[in-house]
Scaffold this motif. Structure first.
Motif, PDB file in Angstrom:
ATOM      1  N   LEU A 344       0.856  -1.194   0.000  1.00 48.66           N
ATOM      2  CA  LEU A 344       0.000   0.000   0.000  1.00 48.66           C
ATOM      3  C   LEU A 344       0.888   1.238   0.000  1.00 48.66           C
ATOM      4  O   LEU A 344       1.835   1.329   0.789  1.00 48.66           O
ATOM      5  CB  LEU A 344      -0.913  -0.005   1.220  1.00 48.66           C
ATOM      6  N   PRO A 345       0.622   2.203  -0.857  1.00 53.06           N
ATOM      7  CA  PRO A 345       1.600   3.290  -1.088  1.00 53.06           C
ATOM      8  C   PRO A 345       1.908   4.157   0.129  1.00 53.06           C
ATOM      9  O   PRO A 345       2.991   4.728   0.219  1.00 53.06           O
ATOM     10  CB  PRO A 345       0.944   4.119  -2.199  1.00 53.06           C
ATOM     11  N   ASN A 346       0.960   4.244   1.080  1.00 50.98           N
ATOM     12  CA  ASN A 346       1.163   5.147   2.205  1.00 50.98           C
ATOM     13  C   ASN A 346       1.364   4.439   3.535  1.00 50.98           C
ATOM     14  O   ASN A 346       1.480   5.100   4.567  1.00 50.98           O
ATOM     15  CB  ASN A 346      -0.031   6.101   2.325  1.00 50.98           C
ATOM     16  N   ILE A 347       1.407   3.129   3.532  1.00 49.60           N
ATOM     17  CA  ILE A 347       1.432   2.391   4.791  1.00 49.60           C
ATOM     18  C   ILE A 347       2.740   2.647   5.542  1.00 49.60           C
ATOM     19  O   ILE A 347       3.825   2.605   4.969  1.00 49.60           O
ATOM     20  CB  ILE A 347       1.216   0.871   4.537  1.00 49.60           C
ATOM     21  N   GLN A 348       2.608   2.939   6.849  1.00 53.78           N
ATOM     22  CA  GLN A 348       3.758   3.222   7.696  1.00 53.78           C
ATOM     23  C   GLN A 348       3.888   2.213   8.831  1.00 53.78           C
ATOM     24  O   GLN A 348       4.987   1.765   9.144  1.00 53.78           O
ATOM     25  CB  GLN A 348       3.643   4.643   8.288  1.00 53.78           C
ATOM     26  N   THR A 349       2.785   1.879   9.467  1.00 56.28           N
ATOM     27  CA  THR A 349       2.810   0.997  10.635  1.00 56.28           C
ATOM     28  C   THR A 349       1.758  -0.094  10.483  1.00 56.28           C
ATOM     29  O   THR A 349       0.599   0.193  10.167  1.00 56.28           O
ATOM     30  CB  THR A 349       2.542   1.796  11.924  1.00 56.28           C
ATOM     31  N   VAL A 350       2.170  -1.344  10.735  1.00 60.32           N
ATOM     32  CA  VAL A 350       1.253  -2.470  10.756  1.00 60.32           C
ATOM     33  C   VAL A 350       1.465  -3.208  12.078  1.00 60.32           C
ATOM     34  O   VAL A 350       2.546  -3.738  12.332  1.00 60.32           O
ATOM     35  CB  VAL A 350       1.501  -3.431   9.576  1.00 60.32           C
ATOM     36  N   ASN A 351       0.451  -3.202  12.932  1.00 64.05           N
ATOM     37  CA  ASN A 351       0.529  -3.899  14.223  1.00 64.05           C
ATOM     38  C   ASN A 351      -0.499  -5.031  14.224  1.00 64.05           C
ATOM     39  O   ASN A 351      -1.700  -4.805  14.302  1.00 64.05           O
ATOM     40  CB  ASN A 351       0.261  -2.928  15.370  1.00 64.05           C
ATOM     41  N   LEU A 352       0.033  -6.275  14.132  1.00 68.21           N
ATOM     42  CA  LEU A 352      -0.823  -7.462  14.115  1.00 68.21           C
ATOM     43  C   LEU A 352      -0.461  -8.394  15.260  1.00 68.21           C
ATOM     44  O   LEU A 352      -0.662  -9.613  15.176  1.00 68.21           O
ATOM     45  CB  LEU A 352      -0.671  -8.192  12.775  1.00 68.21           C
TER      46      LEU A 352
END
Length: 964
Positions: A344-352
């Protein structure tokens, strides 16, 4: 005869001085301020400690008491933020019947209950008590403040319930009761008692960090509402989320996190097409994992710590291209994580973290360049596929098989908790900080000063990368632009230590540095604090809703502790001063009677406003000015910080323009000629005399000049929003909708018509262009730059024969061929500006001339005159009411024959008619035609008038701006 005249003149002056003395004595006992208002202020002075030291005497309005704003003899505002006040708010304040603004924010010594009588302040528009220690219930009488538009009582200790009477406040725009101890249910109307569901014009519901209980009423929301922010985070709310929230199509930010809500996420949320930030974390939501495909512009999604049914990773998330922050910790997700999520072009943080995700983690070969953190702690990830260039992404796989089964040897970086703290601080501005005394701080401009400090708190930022300096540079620039446009005495701001708190709010330390000296006065601090507490400052859209908590400012240069002076002390001082003045007056009367001619001449010379005028130049005597003053070089050097590059705001062939600030806080634009472009003394004097006669709201005003030490400088009013050229090109970040363009056109036309028809003598500008039309803080157009202007004498009414000067593309061809200058030459140039307004193009681009291009493309038999290919793309999707007549007018202005062109007076009338056709008021100054506030889509605005921000036509005395 001469001696008699001298004695008579001396006698008159003596009498006048004695009368002035007695008038001063009378003013000691007879105040100009309304007696009732004076009594209230004295009552407040009695119950408050640490009031400003100049709160003495009997005339708060006439003596300019700090923090007191007046209209005539009536008190209309009290603004005393961060001044260390302590005590209670007396019920006597209700007697200030003309009071419109009450801002006592950031005074932690203010405590106790709000008086019930506060509801009698029927003209109050702004009640702002942020960050004090008021307690007890919010009085129900607050519902009587029928004109209130800003009600900010956040960060206090208020208890009890939310008064249902707030539902009566039909003009309310901003409602902030967050961070108190309010309890009970959310009030709604029942046909007898009002409730919050009646607030259809309110944009902001800020109720976070209270102790509200019960369910969120279904009736609270309806399709008539225009809410932008709904913040109920950090309460004790229970029950289901009402599906009626999906009817509020304007909603942009929704925080219901940290409550005890149950049930499913309403399907109606898919109707929230403008929603950018959604946080439902830390509740007891259940049922299937929601599908929020309809919220296509969402940037921050936090559904963490809920009890959704176990499900595979939602495929729809990989299509949310605006997403920057995805928080799905402990949501019962299972299976592999799709690689496409990380592209995704703007994704910065993914917390799973804390889910049942398994398989191989692969962020892909083309993961987003924005990606900073992937937190997959406590899952079942068995393998991690490392990709080239992924070293800048923090991968966290603690308590996963891939880390538990790591063989002996160095621990992989993805099995070590990363340090995500940010050490950002605004860097120095091309200078080297020196060693400041321990009680001062070095500003970004490397000046040591006593800064005004506080905490900026952003409740729903749309980004999570706290190490991105570009983001904070944008915030710093936005702050400075706001302070400058509001003419606040600020030299620099410093941001530092951005961090997230336990509520996922973004906290940033703020320091504001004074301009021209090393401390602020009380007025400066109050005005800065008001700009922040009253939401006059609009941050870039990525930062979302905010509030400010200012610290007490203790560095006022008052030569004392600031304790109150008693009335008796004031009378003693007044009597002593009066006696001294009386003795001096007697001496002066004798002096005037003895040798009046000589003394009068000497006094005139000493008080002459052109004492610095360089008499060695062939200037033809002193200029005869109307309303402008002579500045010394040393004064302007001080006001511009020695003409520092940091204060340079423009340049051209003539030299540079510098921003300056008077000790009063007024901003100036100082045009300093370089040596080779200087005029002769006579020409400079003529220009000053000409400009000093020009006084119109659509013409930039000359404040003064400087003509000494080999310098030629013109000092103008400061116009903060740059040129029309920059606005049309997008350089300034101002959103130029069609209606705004019409408003700018009428303003510029009126300014030019004034020069032609009402100035004495009439003036031909000779260089009308979009770069010489400036936009003030409300986007009102002002004609500027009179370096080529020519006055028209009675003998030159038909034309002036003169050397051709101007700017290519705007130049009247008839003037170019004949060298005969007329007002119609300005009309031609203005016609080119009108075409520029329509197309957004420069007059000459890639060898194509805008006038010729319009004429070739135009077909009056077709829609929009067949100009779709040349109309500015920024407005092509708007309803361009009046475009046909606007283009007709522009083409009539650029007629080859000057005799066939309209006068500027006729141009004004035609644009007024076009405005009326477009449903606009041609006599309204402000470009804001939609109400007290104007809002638009969110994004990453760089300017307070960008599409992504909203304009607040608020007020701060004395420069009050009334809504249209």
């Amino acid at each position: 005869m001469g001696s008699t005249a001298t004695i008579t003149a001396g006698h008159r002056i003596s009498v006048l001085l004695l009368l002035a003395f007695f008038a001063a004595l009378i003013s000691i006992t007879q105040a100009a301020t309304n007696g009732g208002d004076l009594s209230v202020l004295n009552s407040l002075k009695d119950v408050w400690s640490n009031t400003p030291p100049n709160w003495v005497g009997g005339d708060p309005c006439g003596d300019n008491w700090d923090g007191i704003g007046c209209n005539g003899n009536r008190v209309t505002s009290i603004t005393l933020s961060s001044t260390g006040l302590s005590g209670q708010l007396s019920g006597d304040i209700a007697s200030l019947s003309e009071l419109q603004i009450l801002d006592l924010s950031y005074n932690k010594g203010l405590r106790g209950n709000l008086p019930q009588s506060i509801g009698n302040l029927r003209k109050l528009t702004n009640l702002i008590l942020v960050g004090c220690r008021f307690s007890g219930p919010i009085p129900d009488s607050i519902g009587s403040l029928s004109r209130i538009n800003t009600l900010s009582l956040n960060s206090n200790g208020f208890t009890g319930t939310i008064p249902p009477s707030i539902g009566n406040l039909a003009s309310l725009y901003w409602l902030d009761l967050a961070d108190n101890q309010l309890e009970g249910s959310i009030p709604i109307s029942d046909g007898v008692t009002p409730g919050l569901d009646l607030l259809v014009n309110t944009k902001h519901f800020h109720f976070g960090k209270n102790q509200l209980t019960g369910s969120i009423p279904t009736k609270l929301f309806n399709s008539s509402m225009t809410l932008l922010h709904v913040l109920f985070d950090g309460n004790k709310l229970t029950g289901n989320i009402p599906p009626t929230l999906g009817q509020v199509s304007s909603l942009e930010v929704l925080r219901l996190d940290r409550n005890s809500l149950t049930g499913t996420v309403p399907r109606s949320f898919n109707n929230l097409a403008s929603l950018t930030e959604l946080s439902l974390s830390n509740n007891n939501l259940n049922g299937p994992f929601p599908n929020l495909t309809g919220t296509g512009v969402i940037t921050t999604l936090d559904l963490s710590n809920n009890s959704f049914s176990s499900s595979n990773f939602p495929s729809w998330l990989s299509s949310m291209e605006s997403l920057t922050t995805l928080m799905l910790e402990n949501t019962q997700l299972q299976g592999p994580v799709p690689t496409g999520l990380f592209s995704l072009p703007n994704i910065q943080t993914v917390n799973l973290a804390r889910n049942d995700l398994n398989g191989t983690l692969d962020i892909g070969p083309s993961h987003s360049s924005q990606l900073q953190l992937v937190d997959m702690q406590s899952n079942f990830i068995s393998n991690y596929r490392q990709r080239p260039g992924a070293n800048e992404v923090a991968i966290v796989l603690l308590r996963n098989p891939v880390c538990d089964e790591t063989p002996n040897g160095p621990t992989p970086s993805y099995c070590i908790p990363p340090d995500r703290s940010s050490k950002y601080t605004t860097p120095p501005n091309n200078c080297v900080p020196g060693n400041c005394p321990s009680n001062k701080t070095a500003s970004p401009n490397c000046a040591c000063a006593f800064a005004y400090t506080g905490l900026l708190v952003f409740r729903a930022p749309s980004f999570s990368d706290l190490g991105n300096a570009t983001i904070f540079t944008a915030l710093q620039k936005s702050l400075m632009d706001s302070f400058r446009s509001n003419q606040l005495p600020v030299d620099a701001v410093q941001l530092s230590n951005p961090r997230k708190d336990s509520s996922e709010y973004l906290d940033i330390d703020l320091k504001v540095f004074p301009y021209g000296q090393d401390y602020f006065n009380r007025s400066g601090v109050s005005r800065i604090a008001f700009a922040l507490s009253n939401q006059t400052f609009k941050p870039p859209g990525m930062f979302g809703p905010f509030f400010f908590l200012g610290d007490e400012y203790t560095h006022f240069d008052e030569g004392g502790s600031g304790s109150k002076k008693s009335a008796s002390t004031g009378l003693i001082i007044g009597a002593a001063v009066g006696g001294t003045v009386l003795v001096l007056l007697v001496i002066l009367a004798a002096v005037y009677a003895y040798g009046q001619k000589k003394k009068a001449r000497k006094a005139a010379e000493q008080s002459h406003p052109f004492a610095h005028w360089d008499a060695t130049e062939n200037t033809g005597g002193f200029p005869q000015l109307k309303g402008a003053r002579c500045f010394s070089f040393d004064e302007l050097k001080k006001y511009t910080n020695s003409f520092s590059d940091a204060n340079a705001i423009g340049s051209g062939g003539y030299g540079k323009v510098y921003r300056g600030v008077l000790p009063t806080g007024q901003l100036l634009a100082i045009k300093r000629a370089q040596r080779e472009s200087m005029q002769g003394g006579l020409e400079f004097k003529t220009e000053i005399e000409l400009l000093s006669r020009v006084h119109h709201k659509n013409v930039v005003s000359l404040v003064g000049f400087c003509f000494e030490q080999g310098e030629q400088m013109l000092i103008y009013e400061y116009v903060p929003n740059g040129t029309l050229s920059d606005a049309l090109s997008g350089k300034s970040g101002i959103s130029m909708e069609w209606t705004r363009r019409l408003k700018v056109a009428i303003g510029a036309a009126r300014g030019l018509a004034y020069l032609h028809e009402l100035a004495d003598p009439p003036i031909i500008h000779r260089d009308i262009k979009s770069a010489n039309i400036l936009l003030d803080d409300r986007l009102i157009a002002k004609v500027a730059d009179f370096g080529l202007s020519k006055p028209m004498s009675d003998s030159e009414k038909d034309h002036i024969t003169t050397q051709v000067k101007g700017t290519m593309g705007y130049l009247d061809p008839e003037y170019y061929m004949t060298q005969q200058l007329t007002e119609k030459s300005d009309v031609y140039s203005f016609g080119v500006v009108l075409l520029e307004i329509v197309t957004g193009r420069r007059p000459i681009e890639r060898g194509k001339y805008i006038v010729r291009e319009i004429k070739m493309a135009m077909d009056k038999t077709k829609s929009l005159y067949n100009l779709q290919t040349v109309i500015d793309p920024a407005i092509c999707n708007e309803s361009l009411k009046g475009l046909d007549k606007f283009v007709d007018l522009a083409l009539s202005c650029v007629h080859e024959s000057g005799a066939e062109r309209p006068s500027m007076g006729d141009v004004v009338k035609e644009i007024e008619f076009i405005l009326q056709q477009a449903g606009l008021n041609p006599n309204a100054d402000s470009v804001n035609t939609s109400g007290f506030y104007e809002e638009a889509e969110k994004g990453s605005p760089q300017h307070p008038y960008s599409k992504e921000s909203f304009e607040y036509s608020g007020a701060f005395p004395p420069s009050k701006v009334e809504p249209q």
